[in-house]
Design an enzyme around this catalytic site. Structure first.
Site, PDB file in Angstrom:
ATOM      1  N   ARG A  30     -24.343  15.870 -22.286  1.00  0.00           N
ATOM      2  CA  ARG A  30     -23.794  17.047 -22.972  1.00  0.00           C
ATOM      3  C   ARG A  30     -24.135  17.060 -24.459  1.00  0.00           C
ATOM      4  NH1 ARG A  30     -17.983  17.024 -20.143  1.00  0.00           N
ATOM      5  NH2 ARG A  30     -18.580  17.804 -18.098  1.00  0.00           N
ATOM      6  N   ARG A  34     -21.382  22.223 -26.552  1.00  0.00           N
ATOM      7  CA  ARG A  34     -20.263  22.810 -27.267  1.00  0.00           C
ATOM      8  C   ARG A  34     -19.925  22.158 -28.594  1.00  0.00           C
ATOM      9  NH1 ARG A  34     -16.232  22.287 -22.341  1.00  0.00           N
ATOM     10  NH2 ARG A  34     -17.426  20.341 -22.188  1.00  0.00           N
ATOM     11  N   ARG A  43     -24.141  31.014 -27.746  1.00  0.00           N
ATOM     12  CA  ARG A  43     -23.256  31.308 -26.616  1.00  0.00           C
ATOM     13  C   ARG A  43     -22.306  32.464 -26.905  1.00  0.00           C
ATOM     14  NH1 ARG A  43     -21.267  28.317 -22.742  1.00  0.00           N
ATOM     15  NH2 ARG A  43     -20.188  30.288 -22.368  1.00  0.00           N
ATOM     16  N   ASP A  79     -26.800  23.790 -15.575  1.00  0.00           N
ATOM     17  CA  ASP A  79     -25.496  23.450 -15.016  1.00  0.00           C
ATOM     18  C   ASP A  79     -25.698  23.064 -13.567  1.00  0.00           C
ATOM     19  OD1 ASP A  79     -22.731  24.209 -13.590  1.00  0.00           O
ATOM     20  OD2 ASP A  79     -22.348  23.871 -15.723  1.00  0.00           O
ATOM     21  N   TYR A 154     -16.932  21.250  -5.290  1.00  0.00           N
ATOM     22  CA  TYR A 154     -16.725  22.560  -5.904  1.00  0.00           C
ATOM     23  C   TYR A 154     -16.692  23.661  -4.848  1.00  0.00           C
ATOM     24  CZ  TYR A 154     -17.200  21.032 -10.760  1.00  0.00           C
ATOM     25  OH  TYR A 154     -16.994  20.446 -11.980  1.00  0.00           O
TER      26      TYR A 154
END
Length: 349
Positions: A30, A34, A43, A79, A154
């Site tokens: 990552r 973010r 984003r 992702d 998921y």
């Protein structure tokens, strides 16, 4: 088959391939994301799914941490649910929630309805890799995918889950349905990684983020054969392959058997202790606790030095190499300057 780039001076590729690097290589899961203001600016104009299917955005976001931090490898911005979307599954990545599945997979009919990977849908990913191979110069590019078990969790749960009740109920109570689902997801995962390899990535990583919820016996019976097929079918590309999960201390031996050349270790297990668990012939990746990066520089400096020293001991104990990384991903509140300083410190050691 794509011709691999020749990057003989790459510390990452050396350590991941069992050769001696000229310095300890470092990259962060990552790292593209973010914690970076330049990422947040992009984003603000695009959803996560839009960014994952736009070649220019994939390329730019992948490059951002390489420019800022000077890491030894880039990891493709994507992702783990991208190939699911490309296989026709309705889903979205909801801010502050994660992947949400429109129609959870719960029955044999649901499993039978999962389509094959549409390579046209992931063409922007391949296009981005082509752009990145030129832009990165001597820095290797890591491609990745979610492992079949984590994708299955998921799909069956419908989104993130703490206890994985529906997933384990299917796995334990309907094993035929489970293995059918895992077989389809293994095909999708192989197809997605193969597309990345053909486009030119220099290494791959398989993320089994939720495997640590399983016992060793259940992992061996219900997961390992499928993960092993991923690595087995891609071994001919001859690139370093990393197998990573969180909370997997009891699974490290089985994960080492799956066929990767590098096994990721989270912060709960020392690298030295991981060596006999993983077994011979493997490099290790890890394993700074991501939260340490929030604790101020004195704590970061101590912890980075400890991990580098632990990695040296692991190599002396039989690991074929050490790639410095976090034990999971960079947290959103992390100060990017701390990350840059941590990279510089690793390189200085």
């Amino acid at each position: 088959m794509n011709t691999r780039r020749d990057l003989p001076d790459s510390p990452y590729l050396a350590a991941a391939s069992g050769r001696r690097p000229h310095r300890v290589p470092v990259w962060f899961m990552r790292q593209a994301g973010r914690s970076l203001p330049e990422y947040r600016a992009l984003r603000a104009k695009n959803t996560m799914m839009q960014a994952c299917f736009d070649a220019e955005l994939i390329c730019e976001i992948t490059l951002q941490p390489v420019r800022r931090h000077g890491v030894d490898a880039a990891i493709l911005f994507s992702d783990i649910v991208v190939p699911l979307r490309a296989a026709g599954i309705g889903l979205d990545i909801v801010p502050d929630v994660g992947p949400v599945i429109e129609h959870p997979i719960r029955t044999p009919a649901d499993v039978a309805g999962i389509g094959a990977l549409d390579l046209g849908e992931v063409a922007p990913v391949s296009d981005a890799i082509g752009m990145l191979v030129g832009a990165l110069g001597e820095v290797p590019l890591i491609g990745f995918a979610g492992a079949p078990f984590t994708l299955a969790s998921y799909l069956v749960e419908g989104g993130p889950s703490r206890n994985h009740e529906h997933t384990k109920a299917m796995m334990l109570g309907e094993p035929d349905t489970w293995h059918a689902l895992m077989g389809r997801l293994t095909d999708v995962t192989i197809g997605f990684l193969r597309a990345q390899l053909e486009a030119g990535v220099d290494a791959i990583q398989l993320f089994d983020s939720w495997a640590g919820t399983l016992s060793l016996a259940d992992y061996r019976r219900f997961v390992l054969p499928h993960s092993a097929r991923v690595f087995g079918e891609l071994a001919s590309y001859g690139v370093p392959m990393t197998h990573f999960g969180v909370g997997t201390a009891e699974l490290l031996g089985a994960m080492g058997e799956a066929g990767a050349s590098v096994v990721g270790v989270d912060w709960r297990t020392s690298l030295t202790d991981a060596v006999p668990r993983v077994g011979p012939g493997k490099a290790l990746q890890g394993n700074l606790d991501p939260v340490v990066l929030l604790a101020g520089w004195p704590a970061v400096e101590r912890a980075v030095r400890d991990v580098v020293a632990d990695g040296r001991r692991a190599v002396e104990a039989g690991a074929t190499g050490h790639v410095f990384n976090l034990g999971h991903g960079v947290l959103p509140a992390t100060d990017p300057d701390i990350v840059t300083d941590a990279v510089a410190l690793v390189h200085s050691l």
